[in-house]
Design a protein around this motif. Structure first.
Motif, PDB file in Angstrom:
ATOM      1  N   ASP A  39      29.920  34.259  32.100  1.00  0.00           N
ATOM      2  CA  ASP A  39      28.723  34.748  32.984  1.00  0.00           C
ATOM      3  C   ASP A  39      28.825  36.234  32.617  1.00  0.00           C
ATOM      4  O   ASP A  39      29.784  36.912  33.110  1.00  0.00           O
ATOM      5  N   PRO A  40      28.024  37.117  32.312  1.00  0.00           N
ATOM      6  CA  PRO A  40      27.858  38.484  32.224  1.00  0.00           C
ATOM      7  C   PRO A  40      27.978  39.367  33.583  1.00  0.00           C
ATOM      8  O   PRO A  40      28.361  40.456  33.528  1.00  0.00           O
ATOM      9  N   HIS A  70      21.631  32.330  16.831  1.00  0.00           N
ATOM     10  CA  HIS A  70      22.846  31.877  17.600  1.00  0.00           C
ATOM     11  C   HIS A  70      23.934  32.811  17.062  1.00  0.00           C
ATOM     12  O   HIS A  70      25.261  32.665  16.869  1.00  0.00           O
ATOM     13  N   LEU A  71      23.613  34.225  17.054  1.00  0.00           N
ATOM     14  CA  LEU A  71      24.437  35.158  16.478  1.00  0.00           C
ATOM     15  C   LEU A  71      24.452  36.498  17.530  1.00  0.00           C
ATOM     16  O   LEU A  71      23.467  36.569  18.103  1.00  0.00           O
ATOM     17  N   GLY A  72      25.836  36.928  17.604  1.00  0.00           N
ATOM     18  CA  GLY A  72      25.816  38.141  18.749  1.00  0.00           C
ATOM     19  C   GLY A  72      26.183  39.178  17.984  1.00  0.00           C
ATOM     20  O   GLY A  72      26.641  39.347  16.886  1.00  0.00           O
ATOM     21  N   GLN A  97      14.549  44.177  22.177  1.00  0.00           N
ATOM     22  CA  GLN A  97      13.893  43.018  22.535  1.00  0.00           C
ATOM     23  C   GLN A  97      13.768  41.922  21.221  1.00  0.00           C
ATOM     24  O   GLN A  97      14.345  40.802  21.480  1.00  0.00           O
ATOM     25  N   ARG A  98      13.262  42.571  20.220  1.00  0.00           N
ATOM     26  CA  ARG A  98      13.153  41.886  19.123  1.00  0.00           C
ATOM     27  C   ARG A  98      14.640  41.308  18.482  1.00  0.00           C
ATOM     28  O   ARG A  98      14.799  40.223  18.162  1.00  0.00           O
ATOM     29  N   LEU A  99      15.437  42.227  18.497  1.00  0.00           N
ATOM     30  CA  LEU A  99      16.876  41.879  18.135  1.00  0.00           C
ATOM     31  C   LEU A  99      17.704  40.942  18.814  1.00  0.00           C
ATOM     32  O   LEU A  99      18.225  40.007  18.623  1.00  0.00           O
ATOM     33  N   ALA A 100      17.334  40.896  20.250  1.00  0.00           N
ATOM     34  CA  ALA A 100      17.785  39.983  21.270  1.00  0.00           C
ATOM     35  C   ALA A 100      17.361  38.707  20.916  1.00  0.00           C
ATOM     36  O   ALA A 100      18.294  37.715  20.854  1.00  0.00           O
ATOM     37  N   SER A 109      26.299  41.865  23.124  1.00  0.00           N
ATOM     38  CA  SER A 109      25.139  41.557  23.280  1.00  0.00           C
ATOM     39  C   SER A 109      24.674  40.323  24.175  1.00  0.00           C
ATOM     40  O   SER A 109      25.887  39.760  24.498  1.00  0.00           O
ATOM     41  N   ASP A 110      23.645  40.064  24.874  1.00  0.00           N
ATOM     42  CA  ASP A 110      23.595  38.980  25.581  1.00  0.00           C
ATOM     43  C   ASP A 110      24.039  37.703  24.840  1.00  0.00           C
ATOM     44  O   ASP A 110      24.529  36.634  25.472  1.00  0.00           O
TER      45      ASP A 110
END
Length: 197
Positions: A178-179, A152-154, A142-145, A168-169
Motif C-alpha cells: 500500500d503506497p 506489469h513492469l515498474g 500518464q501514458r508511461l504509468a 512508480s505505482d
C-alpha cells in the motif's frame, strides 16, 4: 505564416484610439484590433475575439478599467492586461501591478507603449508554452504509468546524492504494498531483490 495578434482595446475616445493604434503599429506588424466601451461588449470579446493582449483605459463613461481587469482575471487569466490612461496615477498603478496587472502606460507618454506591448506578448507566449509543456509532461507520465500497468513492469529511481527513492505505482502493485502506508528507501528496495540479483 505567424498568426495575427488579437488586441482588445477598452477605449471610448476616437483620438486616443488613433494614437494607441499608431503605437501598436510601431510595436508589432501582424495584428488586428477590436475596440469596446461597455462591460457586455468586453465580456463578449473575451469569449469570441479571444485576445492575446488587452489595452484598457482606466475610466470610461460606461465602464471602468479595474472592472475590466477583474472580468479578465476570471475569464482569461493568462491574457496580459495593460492600462493606457491619463488618470491612473503612479501610486494607483503600482497597486494594480501588485494585484496582477501586466503594466501601464500614460497617455501623455505613449512612446513607452511599444516596448511594453512587445514585452507583454513575449512573456505571455512563454507562459503559454510552459503550460503546454507541463500538460504534455503530465500526459506522458500518464501514458508511461498505463504502459507499466499493462506490461506489469515498474520503474524506480534512487538519487545517489541523498539516497531518496521514487517508485512508480506499478512497483507498489508488483510488491503488493500500500503506497499510503509505506515509505520506500533504497535499503527497503534491496530487501525485495533476490540476493543473486
Amino acid at each position: 505564416m505567424k498568426t495575427k495578434n488579437r488586441i482588445l482595446m477598452v477605449e471610448h475616445d476616437p483620438s486616443d484610439i488613433d494614437l494607441i493604434q499608431r503605437e501598436l503599429h510601431n510595436a508589432i506588424s501582424n495584428y488586428e484590433t477590436l475596440v469596446v466601451e461597455t462591460e457586455a461588449a468586453f465580456t463578449e470579446a473575451l469569449h469570441n475575439f479571444n485576445p492575446n493582449l488587452i489595452l484598457s483605459d482606466y475610466a470610461l463613461p460606461q465602464f471602468a478599467g479595474p472592472a475590466a481587469f477583474e472580468i479578465k482575471e476570471k475569464l482569461a487569466p493568462q491574457t496580459p492586461f495593460i492600462f493606457v490612461s491619463g488618470t491612473i496615477g503612479e501610486e494607483n498603478s503600482i497597486e494594480l501591478i501588485k494585484n496582477g496587472v501586466t503594466d501601464y502606460a500614460l497617455k501623455d507618454k505613449l512612446y513607452t507603449l511599444p516596448v511594453k506591448i512587445k514585452r507583454a506578448l513575449r512573456e505571455a507566449e512563454i507562459k503559454v508554452q510552459k503550460i503546454k509543456t507541463e500538460e504534455e509532461l503530465i500526459k506522458s507520465e500518464q501514458r508511461l504509468a498505463r504502459a507499466q500497468e499493462v506490461a506489469h513492469l515498474g520503474s524506480w529511481e534512487t538519487n545517489l546524492t541523498d539516497m531518496s527513492v521514487y517508485w512508480s505505482d506499478e512497483i507498489y502493485r508488483i510488491f503488493e504494498i500500500d503506497p499510503h502506508n509505506f515509505k520506500p528507501t533504497h535499503q527497503k528496495f534491496l530487501n525485495f531483490v533476490h540476493p543473486d540479483d
